[in-house]
Design a protein around this motif. Structure first.
Motif, mmCIF file in Angstrom:
data_model
loop_
_atom_site.group_PDB
_atom_site.id
_atom_site.type_symbol
_atom_site.label_atom_id
_atom_site.label_comp_id
_atom_site.label_asym_id
_atom_site.label_seq_id
_atom_site.Cartn_x
_atom_site.Cartn_y
_atom_site.Cartn_z
ATOM 1 N N THR A 30 2.850 2.779 11.341
ATOM 2 C CA THR A 30 1.955 3.203 10.265
ATOM 3 C C THR A 30 1.343 2.017 9.527
ATOM 4 O O THR A 30 0.206 2.082 9.084
ATOM 5 N N CYS A 31 2.107 0.948 9.405
ATOM 6 C CA CYS A 31 1.647 -0.198 8.617
ATOM 7 C C CYS A 31 0.446 -0.849 9.285
ATOM 8 O O CYS A 31 0.550 -1.360 10.399
ATOM 9 N N GLU A 73 5.509 6.488 2.264
ATOM 10 C CA GLU A 73 5.023 7.860 2.370
ATOM 11 C C GLU A 73 5.542 8.560 3.631
ATOM 12 O O GLU A 73 5.922 9.722 3.593
ATOM 13 N N VAL A 74 5.552 7.855 4.751
ATOM 14 C CA VAL A 74 5.904 8.535 6.001
ATOM 15 C C VAL A 74 7.393 8.499 6.333
ATOM 16 O O VAL A 74 7.851 9.300 7.144
ATOM 17 N N LYS A 129 2.175 3.026 2.420
ATOM 18 C CA LYS A 129 2.058 4.023 3.493
ATOM 19 C C LYS A 129 3.397 4.222 4.201
ATOM 20 O O LYS A 129 3.742 5.326 4.608
ATOM 21 N N CYS A 143 0.824 -1.218 0.000
ATOM 22 C CA CYS A 143 0.000 0.000 0.000
ATOM 23 C C CYS A 143 0.854 1.263 0.000
ATOM 24 O O CYS A 143 0.375 2.333 -0.347
#
Lengths: 321, 359, 152, 652
Positions: free
Chosen positions: D626-627, D592-593, D589, D587
């Protein structure tokens, strides 16, 4: 031609170069439609939109990845699609969206409440739509109900009845039902004291059968097969039939949806034992809206708020110790 | 043991019902359908509880005999405190289940246990490997089922050998008649529960008979060729296209199997904290990809089409093939009624029969 | 429940290694007396703290959970606490929906030099939790009861 | 697993308020604990030997030491278990000193808490995995930020050791505060005479690249390989062409410009060479004073420049460089003394700061080394020095002692007498702080030999009377109020962290204290290291200090950097994130972070998956939190390890 026919024509046209269009078809009983995967003209004949078009077809998108897919979408479905696109979980150019003005969808549980004392919803043998009403054939005769009385809760706070991001839009756009979601349902819930709220969740969750329909019906729960609900690495949950584990799963779902949930309500609708799990997600959504001015699924170019930050957060009032 | 039903007809008036329930609850955990929010669930009954009889229960009562999770045994790895590092191991059997009564279950619920019974009685091992956890609870549970007054759109008990007034698998049958309920014992267990009640009058017996006949007549007619289902599903085992089409809208949650009175699969996990822990089993369901996930990472049923094929195939083909033709389905229709995406198992079976005929 | 039934409540702290854990060390080096309830879990960064750890603690019987990281803009990993701030703020606002008093969870920023501030935070938070009293537990499956003996 | 637990007494530091034997006895009952004992000093050689012996005797596969903070001795004990043949990550620490014994005296509560902390550590250790570092190449180049005496020292030492050095200085010249000083205490030798040659060395050193009038724009990367962007500010003079002849500064008509180098003692021109010994000796235009750049009319300097070096169109330039280590030596600033109304709040021209006074004393200063009252240019006779202006004053948030004011005030009193033999100095002081080599003798000399009058007390008011200033204060030793008629008042203004130090700290990802001074790795044992590997501290940016201390720390920082960069390869910390590819749904994420761009998307049999770039990951664990499916986990701080700690406490 009715809107229904126009949509069918649009679907037929889409099928000329897209292998599959997802919409709705007749379900197992008069009050329920079922998601319909249309691949040919015969399938299109079974298509139905409107008051029974409850299911959110965006749910199926992640599994269609890599194959161009068309969806017939309500406004709320389009928001789910929008969020999937914003998170790069599906590619917009692999999608073709057929929108139509949605005037609300049925909530079978509300029908059940209206039929209380007469029969169960499962005994209704026919449903006819007549303008703003539906007429049900029941063992005790015809019952006329106003659609607004048996529409899903989300429809009464609908800000986006038209799939704004649709590639083709069939029919006249409708005005939003409301301009602002006041979160009145949460305000009602919050009339309970903290003790009562805790007792509420204990009671509601005690009914949970851990089927995970809430998760699997959620278009944004893209982990699905790899959900932490049943993993041992990481091992967040036991498989026991206890409120703590069941509630904790809902907290996993809600925290993972924070800043992502579009409020489509499929989690709650899918729950076979009627646990109001959407409340938890809406509690996050309200805060996300207040704090970050963010509503999921509206703008595909905005990063979801928990995947970004600002150096100064004017809406976050930290505690002064 | 089946009793002579004529001698065991009892009557309880609407007014006397709470007292009767209280009596049942005194000697056992009494489960009765209760309305909770939008659902009707079987809950331990307490004085004052209303028994929900107007809406049919959302879930089956299988959890009374086959809990959603249960301890198999507990363990303690604490050793001699004088010899740290030398682990001990003390095992403790799970405690014995107490007696239970289920009041006003659906008749299809009781028939569901008939799919369980041979499996947990060790049918596959010639009766050697008995599941005592299940059998003990089954033995200690008395089932009072009720005659259905009408059928729902999703009902199909008659397709799989049942009827709205069946008492098969139950200990007593409850039928609503004028002024109250007629209770008819089916087994000795049932009879002893009913012993305290006054005998039904002939009129009441007749009214009950009429109500049951009425129920049977209103039930849906079974399709003619259900008997072909096992072979048809067998024939379609390799038809990926058929199963992909049938499963397209399935969201592979566990609602169907967990609401199903005949689904009996479980998972076993250990939980521990520090030196203490337990081995438990909990419901599992074949719609989940984890159900068949192997340690290697390989998953023979990675695709949901294969999983749906297994669920339908098991109920209407593999199970009946080794259990004298009995379907592992009681036709309660909960899997249809509560399916978030309205998957209809009847349609799949009928489509399979039709499709197999064309093959 | 802690051994010291009557004196202590169960308070868990999640502290980033670089600032707040150091701040707690500084408080210790300075002999800044603190209540004894707090038990610290050391993590590299406040950004490592999944809000679910906090919920897990609260559902598991913690009477209070305290998170502390580097001051915004002073994260050892540049950005971790910015993400943490959003997550933790949302979590705090969410707790009342569950019926959990939001005062049972606080997050703050303490740098490695702020020993005295750390003392103050611990004192104030511990007093706050004692003011709220023991949290009411969440029921779980009876067969899991055996797992709970350990923490007693 | 077989865990050994060692409960350290730390002499009486822990054992004084924790029943260590009881904790050890309790620990023996924890899961997988095969051996538990208490031990007098775990970190001492006998302690470490005992741990090694126990590992061997009891076939331990993991060790818990309950002692001080892991920030102190985790590396020590990791080496210990490694010497015994275990992987260094099969070790956990329970902090029962800073977090237990030192913060409470309740032995029962402390003992219980210590035992619980040990249980948490043991519970986590059961899930520890052996981790192995990866190695990566090092860039043998050092960045020194700040060209004051500390930065100069660090740059020269490192350059002499063979490292390439980039020295970045914010001002147009290096030299820092020391270059402004006339003389230095306690030797009263000439500041520019001792600093000047070092500055020249910098200019001439083949290994040093100097960027003056430049600032650090951004820093990314990590120890061994930092990527630095340096903003070279527009000086509007091409320094390649500029010969430093100074013709432009003579002709510039904007003669009322603020003279930064001379602390505003007299005006200067818009185009300047800060002082004759400036390095680099190049002219630069201060934009806000330049008539051409602000008003569009002038251009005198361009006309007179013999080499055509003036370039009014010049823009800031960004220079990129990769360095292996960084020394921060950004010094200090004086506090804004004008908040003190009792000293006139800046309204009286004859109240000057100590640094302005230095410039008046300096022969190369605006007064040519003659002490003159700013108001009328008259030579003062009675000079009052007021100490602790902005030091030791909690009311303005400056409770600390600036450390060097007592000494430079004494020096200035001496110099006053040297310059004006018939002058009288008065020094109002709180305490005299002179704990250095020859320092206390120096403060005695000024009183006994130079007859400066030291008055112990605070000044309550300075006000003008005629052409004099009346300094009213208390003499607390005499218990009387005193008034001194002064011709000149010199404020010993205290120092604070340099104005932009916090910004630099954020760029360098180092900590700073509440005053803005950079945090050293350990107050005693790591005085020049920071908690960010590869970043070192020198001089007053770490805490106020005088010249010899700054020079010493500059050399120390250089020594640390030389040690680091003498290696060809460095080991990366294996406490980094890893992806379970079969659980990852791609995904993105985590990508992204990640603050470090340490995660990339890869294609695994047609599926997108996350992959950690091992030498780039810094181990913050943001991705892990986050995951949603926990597919990416931080080694040594996995979800299960943290949950084990939580469950050791919270399950009831």
């Amino acid at each position: 031609m009715s809107i229904q026919d126009d949509i069918k024509a649009a679907i037929a046209k889409a099928l000329q170069d897209i292998p599959c269009v997802i919409g709705w078809g007749a379900g197992p009983e008069p009050l329920r439609a079922t998601p319909l995967f249309m691949r040919n003209a015969a399938d299109v004949e079974n298509f139905t939109a409107g008051f029974l078009a409850v299911n959110n077809p965006a749910l199926y998108l992640p599994s269609c990845k890599g194959v161009k897919t068309a969806l017939v979408v309500k406004g709320c479905d389009a928001r789910s699609v929008g969020q999937l696109v914003a998170e790069n979980l599906v590619k917009r150019d692999e999608l073709y969206l057929i929108g139509y003005p949605c005037s609300g969808v049925i909530d079978v549980d509300k029908v059940a409440a209206r039929l209380e004392g007469k029969c169960e919803p499962g005994e209704v043998t026919r449903l006819r739509e007549e303008n703003e009403d539906v007429i049900l054939d029941t063992p005790g005769g015809e019952v006329r109900l106003a659609k607004k009385d048996i529409a899903a809760d989300k429809c009464a706070r609908c800000r986006y009845p038209n799939a704004e991001s649709a590639d083709v839009f069939i029919g006249e756009k409708r005005a939003p039902v409301v301009d602002q979601d006041e979160y009145a349902d949460l305000a009602d819930f919050e009339k309970l004291s903290l003790e009562e709220r805790k007792a509420f969740w204990e009671k509601e969750l005690s009914r949970c059968i851990r089927c995970y329909a809430c998760r699997n019906a959620c278009p944004l729960c893209v982990c699905r097969d790899h959900c932490v609900a049943s993993s041992r690495e990481p091992h967040w949950l036991t498989q026991a039939d206890g409120v703590r584990d069941k509630l904790f799963f809902q907290l996993i779902h809600a925290t993972h949806l924070a800043g992502r949930c579009t409020g489509c309500g499929e989690c709650e609708r899918a729950c076979p034992v009627g646990i109001p799990v959407l409340t938890l997600k809406r509690a996050f959504s309200r805060q996300v809206e207040d704090m970050f001015g963010y509503m999921a699924g509206i703008d595909v170019n905005t990063t979801p708020p928990l995947l970004t930050f600002r150096l100064e957060e004017p809406e976050i009032k930290e505690r002064e110790w | 043991m089946v009793m002579n039903t004529d001698t065991a007809q009892k009557f309880v008036s609407f007014e006397a019902l709470p007292a009767f329930l209280a009596k049942l609850a005194a000697g056992a955990t009494l489960y009765a359908p209760r309305r909770e929010n939008k659902a009707v669930v079987y809950r331990p009954w307490q004085a004052g509880d209303k028994v929900e009889l107007s809406l049919r229960p959302t879930e089956s009562c299988k959890h009374v005999v086959f809990p959603r999770s249960e301890e198999l045994f507990s363990f303690d790895m604490g050793g001699d405190p004088e010899k740290p590092g030398k682990a001990g191991l003390t095992l403790q059997e799970a405690s014995e289940p107490g007696p239970a009564v289920v009041f006003a279950a659906l008749s299809c619920d009781a028939r569901g246990f008939l799919a369980f019974d041979p499996v947990y009685d060790g049918c596959g091992t010639g009766g050697k490997a008995k599941d005592t956890y299940y059998l003990k609870r089954r033995e200690k549970t008395t089932l009072i089922v009720r005659t259905c007054k009408s059928s729902l759109n999703t009902c199909f008990c008659t397709w799989v050998g049942g009827s709205p007034a069946s008492s098969e698998g139950a200990d007593a049958l409850l039928t609503e008649i004028n002024g109250g309920y007629l209770l008819e014992a089916v087994t000795d267990k049932g009879a002893s529960l009913l012993a305290s009640l006054p005998a039904a009058s002939d009129e009441q017996s007749a009214a009950s008979r009429a109500a049951r006949e009425q129920a049977v007549q209103s039930a849906p007619q079974p399709p003619q060729d259900m008997i072909k289902a096992p072979a048809a599903l067998g024939a379609l085992f390799d038809s990926a296209a058929f199963w992909e089409k049938q499963s397209a809208h399935c969201i592979y949650c566990g609602a169907c199997t967990y609401l199903c009175p005949t689904c009996y699969c479980f998972n076993i996990t250990d939980e521990s904290n520090g030196l203490k822990g337990l081995r438990m089993r909990s419901w599992d369901n074949c719609m989940s990809p984890l159900f068949t996930l192997e340690t290697s990472g390989h998953n023979p049923r990675q695709e949901k089409a294969n999983r749906l094929k297994n669920r339908v195939g098991h109920k209407f083909s593999y199970y009946p093939k080794i259990h004298s033709g009995r379907f592992s389905c009681c036709g309660c229709g909960r899997c249809i009624k509560s399916c978030p995406s309205s998957v209809d198992i009847r349609k799949i079976v009928l489509d399979a029969i039709k499709e197999a005929a064309n093959v | 429940m802690s051994v010291l039934n009557t004196k202590e409540l169960r308070i868990i702290g999640f502290l980033c290694n670089w600032c707040s854990y150091g701040g707690a060390d500084t408080a210790g080096v300075g002999r800044f007396t603190q209540p004894t309830d707090l038990r610290v879990v050391r993590v590299p960064c406040s950004g490592r703290i999944n809000p679910l750890f906090i919920l897990k603690s609260l559902l598991g019987g913690a009477d209070g959970v305290l998170v502390s990281g580097c001051h915004p803009r002073d994260c050892h990993y540049a950005e971790g606490n910015f993400y943490a701030r959003r997550r933790l703020e949302l979590l705090k606002g969410f707790l009342p929906v569950l019926g959990i008093d939001p005062r049972r969870f606080e997050y703050t920023w303490v740098s490695a030099s702020e020993g005295q501030r750390w003392q103050h935070v611990v004192e104030a938070f511990t007093a706050q939790i004692h003011g709220l009293g023991p949290a009411r537990g969440w029921p779980e499956a009876p067969e899991l009861e055996i797992l709970n003996a350990v923490a007693r | 697993m077989r865990i050994g637990v060692f409960i350290c007494h730390c002499g009486s530091n822990i054992a004084g308020t924790v029943d260590c034997a009881a904790v050890a006895a309790k620990a023996a009952t924890y899961p997988d604990v095969a051996y538990a004992t208490d031990i007098m000093y775990a970190c001492a050689e006998p302690g470490q030997d005992a741990i090694i012996a126990a590992i061997k005797e009891h076939q331990l596969s993991g060790v818990v030491v309950a002692s001080c903070t892991p920030r102190m001795h985790e590396p020590t004990f990791r080496k210990t278990v490694e010497r015994a043949g275990l992987n260094r990550y099969m070790f956990e620490m329970a902090n029962i000193r800073e977090h237990v014994s030192w913060i409470g005296k309740d032995i029962e509560a402390n003992t219980n808490k210590a035992a619980e902390l040990v249980r948490m550590a043991a519970a986590k250790l059961r899930l520890n995995k052996e981790l192995k570092p990866k190695s990566f190449p090092v860039t043998k180049r050092l960045l020194v930020v700040g060209g004051g005496v500390a930065g100069i020292q660090a740059a020269l030492d490192a350059a002499d050791a063979g490292l390439e050095v980039i020295l970045v200085e914010k001002q147009p010249t290096i030299g820092g505060k020391m270059a402004k000083l006339d003389k230095t205490f306690p030797t009263v030798d000439c500041s520019s005479c001792i600093l000047g040659p070092r500055m020249v060395d910098v200019a001439q050193h083949p290994n040093i690249t100097l960027y003056a009038y430049s600032e650090v724009e951004s820093v990314s990367g990590y120890v061994g390989n930092f990527d630095v962007k340096i903003r070279k500010k527009a000086s509007y003079v091409d320094w390649v062409k500029c010969t430093g002849c100074g013709l432009c500064t003579e002709k510039c008509p904007a003669r009322k410009s603020y003279d930064r180098f001379n602390e505003g003692v007299g005006p200067t021109t818009a185009i300047i060479i800060p002082f004759p010994q400036a390095i680099p000796k190049k002219a630069s235009i201060e934009r806000e004073h330049c008539r051409l750049l602000t008003g569009g009319k002038c251009g005198v300097c361009a006309k007179v420049c013999p080499t055509g070096a003036i370039n009014y169109a010049m823009e800031d330039e960004i220079i990129e460089a990769r360095v292996g280590g960084i020394v921060a030596a950004t010094g200090y600033d004086l506090i804004d003394w004008k908040i003190y109304e009792e000293y006139g709040g800046g309204r009286y021209p004859d109240v000057v700061t100590s640094l302005q006074y230095e410039r008046m004393l300096s022969a190369s200063g605006p007064t040519g080394g003659h002490i003159k009252r700013p108001s009328d240019g008259v030579e003062p006779k009675d000079v009052v020095f007021i100490q602790c202006v902005g030091s030791r004053d909690p009311s303005i948030g400056r409770p600390y002692c600036s450390g060097f004011c007592c000494m430079y005030t004494a020096k200035q009193a001496i110099l006053t007498k040297d310059h004006i033999p018939d002058s009288q100095s008065y020094v109002f002081y709180m305490d005299i702080r002179s704990p250095g080599k020859g320092y206390d003798e120096f403060t005695r000399r000024v009183q006994e030999e130079y007859k400066a009058r030291y008055i112990r007390g605070r000044v309550s008011l300075v006000y003008p009377k005629g052409n004099k200033l009346i300094v009213r204060g208390a003499d607390t030793l005499m218990g009387v109020q005193v008034e001194v008629e002064a011709d000149l008042v010199v404020l010993a203004v205290g120092a604070e962290a340099a104005s932009e130090s916090a910004k630099l700290a954020e760029k360098l990802r180092i900590s700073y204290d509440s005053y803005g001074f950079f945090m050293e790795g350990h107050p005693k044992l790591k005085p020049v290291e920071t908690n960010t590997a590869g970043v070192f501290l020198a001089g007053a940016c770490q805490g106020l200090k005088d010249i010899p201390s700054s020079v010493a720390q500059g050399s120390a920082a250089a020594a640390k950097a030389i040690g680091l960069l003498s290696r060809d390869m460095l080991d990366s910390d294996p406490q980094i994130a890893f992806v379970s590819a079969n659980r990852c749904v791609g995904c993105g994420k985590c990508i992204e972070v990640c603050p470090f761009k340490a995660i990339q998307e890869i294609d695994l049999r047609g599926q997108p998956k996350a992959e950690v770039i091992e030498t780039v990951c810094q181990g913050c664990g943001l991705c892990n939190a986050t995951c949603p499916q926990g597919a990416i986990q931080l080694s040594h701080f996995t979800d299960n390890q943290i949950l084990a700690e939580v469950e050791a406490l919270c399950r009831f």
